[in-house]
Design a protein around this motif. Structure first.
Motif, PDB file in Angstrom:
ATOM      1  N   GLN A  53       0.827  -1.207   0.000  1.00 32.80           N
ATOM      2  CA  GLN A  53       0.000   0.000   0.000  1.00 32.80           C
ATOM      3  C   GLN A  53       0.862   1.258   0.000  1.00 32.80           C
ATOM      4  OE1 GLN A  53      -3.444   0.138   2.507  1.00 32.80           O
ATOM      5  NE2 GLN A  53      -4.152  -1.857   1.847  1.00 32.80           N
ATOM      6  N   LYS A  54       1.978   1.170  -0.726  1.00 30.27           N
ATOM      7  CA  LYS A  54       2.850   2.306  -0.990  1.00 30.27           C
ATOM      8  C   LYS A  54       2.954   2.477  -2.505  1.00 30.27           C
ATOM      9  CE  LYS A  54       5.810   1.361   3.041  1.00 30.27           C
ATOM     10  NZ  LYS A  54       7.198   1.018   3.464  1.00 30.27           N
ATOM     11  N   THR A  55       3.523   3.583  -2.933  1.00 23.59           N
ATOM     12  CA  THR A  55       3.712   3.786  -4.361  1.00 23.59           C
ATOM     13  C   THR A  55       4.842   2.902  -4.873  1.00 23.59           C
ATOM     14  OG1 THR A  55       2.912   6.056  -4.288  1.00 23.59           O
ATOM     15  CG2 THR A  55       4.309   5.478  -6.142  1.00 23.59           C
ATOM     16  N   GLY A  56       4.550   2.134  -5.914  1.00 24.53           N
ATOM     17  CA  GLY A  56       5.583   1.369  -6.587  1.00 24.53           C
ATOM     18  C   GLY A  56       6.309   2.265  -7.586  1.00 24.53           C
ATOM     19  N   VAL A  57       7.605   2.051  -7.737  1.00 27.39           N
ATOM     20  CA  VAL A  57       8.401   2.882  -8.641  1.00 27.39           C
ATOM     21  C   VAL A  57       9.121   1.978  -9.630  1.00 27.39           C
ATOM     22  CG1 VAL A  57      10.239   4.600  -8.845  1.00 27.39           C
ATOM     23  CG2 VAL A  57       8.721   4.631  -6.847  1.00 27.39           C
ATOM     24  N   CYS A  58       9.072   2.360 -10.908  1.00 28.32           N
ATOM     25  CA  CYS A  58       9.730   1.584 -11.954  1.00 28.32           C
ATOM     26  C   CYS A  58      10.486   2.532 -12.884  1.00 28.32           C
ATOM     27  CB  CYS A  58       8.705   0.770 -12.744  1.00 28.32           C
ATOM     28  SG  CYS A  58       9.444  -0.397 -13.893  1.00 28.32           S
ATOM     29  N   ILE A  59      11.744   2.210 -13.163  1.00 27.30           N
ATOM     30  CA  ILE A  59      12.602   3.012 -14.026  1.00 27.30           C
ATOM     31  C   ILE A  59      12.851   2.250 -15.322  1.00 27.30           C
ATOM     32  CG2 ILE A  59      14.824   4.192 -14.236  1.00 27.30           C
ATOM     33  CD1 ILE A  59      13.143   5.280 -11.946  1.00 27.30           C
ATOM     34  N   VAL A  60      12.617   2.896 -16.457  1.00 25.87           N
ATOM     35  CA  VAL A  60      12.874   2.256 -17.750  1.00 25.87           C
ATOM     36  C   VAL A  60      13.608   3.245 -18.653  1.00 25.87           C
ATOM     37  CG1 VAL A  60      10.879   0.739 -17.588  1.00 25.87           C
ATOM     38  CG2 VAL A  60      10.657   2.949 -18.750  1.00 25.87           C
ATOM     39  N   GLY A  61      14.134   2.721 -19.770  1.00 26.69           N
ATOM     40  CA  GLY A  61      14.810   3.561 -20.755  1.00 26.69           C
ATOM     41  C   GLY A  61      13.805   4.276 -21.642  1.00 26.69           C
TER      42      GLY A  61
END
Length: 560
Positions: free
Chosen positions: A64-72
């Motif tokens: 129940q937290k913000t998920g973070v995803c880094i992509v090119g």
């Protein structure tokens, strides 16, 4: 004055807003990944952007937290689109940060991997922004986090042009202050009208959707159900929001509804749907009944209301509305007979299950679920797919969650491979709870490129893989058309796991008498920090009875 790069500012902002883990597959420069790790945030490198977004979604749903995803950039962003579609359907708080073509050449369509990323991302997110000014990064990141978390949660997207990311700015200008808003309630007159409607009902039904899983105070919905004497059903995404051992709980709605519960729905005179979009699978088979009776819909987002039904529509936070109803609705003594009918129905469901004795002649999926329920810890978590045979786990009471257990499922998009990948994120969010992914081999094969990711980071998991040779749902439809010949969608000769690793345990399961030993062996290996894959060889005809009657996408329905 201390000068830092935009990438460093992003890392500081993520840390300020409580981010402890980032998923992704960074661009070639690696600057953002390095800045994030230098800030003390773990960066879990996936092998595939689609899977990385699924992992971040699983993490967000479980924590129940913000998920973070880094992509090119370019194809990296397009590869993440399926994950964004799923996160959007899940109303999942998710921040995607991508690279972008440098500003000096953007729009000329001559740059390497240039694409109009904003155009194909924007329809799937609550908010999107391409950073064109280094000094704007403070407010951009604040707004991104705020939009992801507040109101109805959802994914947001921020694009960082490669030349902007490395530019320097004054660290003192950054201000990542706390962000929050008060939970909204419908106006008092609306609450009063809802209470009047509820107190007139003699046989109410409480239908709980995925929005109910964000309730922070456990027991609120159980208390409301008891006050109303209501039959309780959940949608697939709402599973885990209500104690399934409670006597008023009778399973999943719509497509997964037990035939015994259908008889009760004939008698219902009010449906209170909370935190649900009332999507097709949730209503499957009882649309006409909903047309004929009163209903109340409660959602935080007005876009989630189903307007084909003459309902009372209440815009508000589900938990806040539930507490208001509890405060104002008196216990309904007249509903005691209805409660007795509900409890009798539930007893019948369990008696029917008990009469289905374990078949020693063949391996059955229901028996695997039985053994898992008997031996898994009381706070374990199931992560599901939504294929032909893993759908056994949606049919209560063949799988019934204990009071402390939880489950996470794909949205109505049923993105293949979501559950297998999301299990990694769920396990990272809940490291002290046993996570079991119940998946088909078609879904597992889509995920398989990231099995090494779980092994690299030593994330203990149990995968129960129902091995029928590939895409069982399509093959089942193919057979039902009456066509003859070789299987079109299955290949049972292919080896599913060809990886040898000291942290991987693969256990075959072919016979009914092996189930207990295999589950015990799997739990023992899991306790040793292993990733366990149970390869259960299942027969294609082992499907729940309601599914046997479904052919094609969603044909004519069996109405209640």
């Amino acid at each position: 004055m201390n000068q830092i790069s935009v990438y460093d500012a992003i890392a500081q902002g993520l840390r300020a807003y409580g981010v402890e883990l980032v998923f992704g597959l960074p661009n070639d420069e690696l600057y953002m990944m390095n800045a994030i790790e230098d800030c003390g945030i773990e960066f879990l490198v996936a092998k595939d952007q689609r899977n990385a977004v699924f992992m971040a979604t699983g993490y967000a749903l479980a924590s129940q937290k913000t998920g973070v995803c880094i992509v090119g950039k370019g194809p990296a962003v397009s590869n993440a689109i399926t994950g964004l579609l799923e996160a959007n359907s899940q109303s999942c708080p998710l921040l995607i940060i991508s690279s972008g073509t440098p500003t000096r050449s953007y729009g000329n369509q001559k740059a390497f991997q240039e694409a109009d990323q904003m155009a194909f991302v924007s329809p799937l997110v609550k908010w999107s922004h391409r950073l064109e000014n280094k000094d704007a990064i403070g407010w951009v990141l604040r707004k991104a986090i705020f939009m992801a978390e507040q109101g109805t949660p959802g994914p947001v997207y921020v694009e960082i042009p490669e030349d902007i990311g490395s530019q320097l700015l004054d660290e003192a200008k950054l201000n990542f202050f706390p962000l929050s808003v008060l939970r909204p309630l419908p106006e008092p007159s609306g609450i009063k009208r809802a209470c009047e409607k509820i107190m007139l009902a003699k046989k109410p039904v409480l239908l709980l959707g995925g929005g109910c899983k964000r309730i922070k105070t456990r027991g609120v919905l159980e208390a409301l159900a008891e006050r109303l004497g209501a039959l309780v059903l959940v949608t697939a995404s709402g599973r885990g929001s209500f104690d399934e051992e409670h006597p008023l709980f009778c399973g999943l709605a719509g497509l997964y509804l037990h035939r015994r519960v259908k008889t009760l729905l004939h008698e219902a005179d009010l449906v209170i749907a909370m935190g649900s979009k009332l999507e097709e699978t949730a209503l499957f088979g009882w649309e006409e009944k909903l047309q004929a009776i009163d209903s109340i819909q409660v959602n935080l987002n007005e876009e989630h209301f189903h307007l084909d039904y003459s309902s009372m529509y209440m815009v508000g936070d589900v938990e806040a509305v539930a507490n208001e109803l509890l405060a104002q609705v008196r216990e309904q003594p007249a509903n005691r007979q209805w409660r007795a009918e509900i409890e009798g129905c539930k007893r019948d469901m369990f008696l029917e299950k008990a009469e289905r004795q374990r078949d020693s002649s063949r391996l059955r999926i229901a028996d695997i679920l039985d053994e898992l329920q008997a031996r898994l810890p009381s706070n374990s978590i199931y992560v599901h797919e939504n294929g032909l045979q893993d759908m056994w786990s949606y049919f209560f009471p063949y799988l019934g969650l204990g009071k402390e257990q939880n489950a996470f499922v794909p949205s109505e998009q049923t993105s293949l491979g979501f559950g297998a990948s999301a299990a990694i994120g769920v396990a990272k969010a809940k490291p002290r709870q046993t996570v079991v992914a119940f998946v088909g081999d078609g879904a597992f094969n889509l995920f398989r490129s990231d099995l090494p990711t779980a092994l690299t980071y030593q994330i203990p998991l149990i995968y129960v893989v129902l091995k029928n040779g590939g895409y069982g749902w399509l093959e089942f439809q193919h057979i039902n058309t009456g066509r003859q010949g070789n299987p079109r969608f299955l290949n049972q000769t292919l080896q599913m796991i060809d990886t040898l690793h000291p942290h991987l345990t693969v256990i075959p399961l072919q016979k009914s008498e092996e189930i207990t030993h295999v589950v015990v062996q799997a739990l023992e290996a899991y306790e040793k920090n292993q990733i366990v894959v149970i390869e259960a060889i299942v027969s294609l005809d082992d499907v729940p009875d309601p599914i046997k009657r479904l052919h094609g996408d969603f044909p004519a329905k069996e109405l209640v």
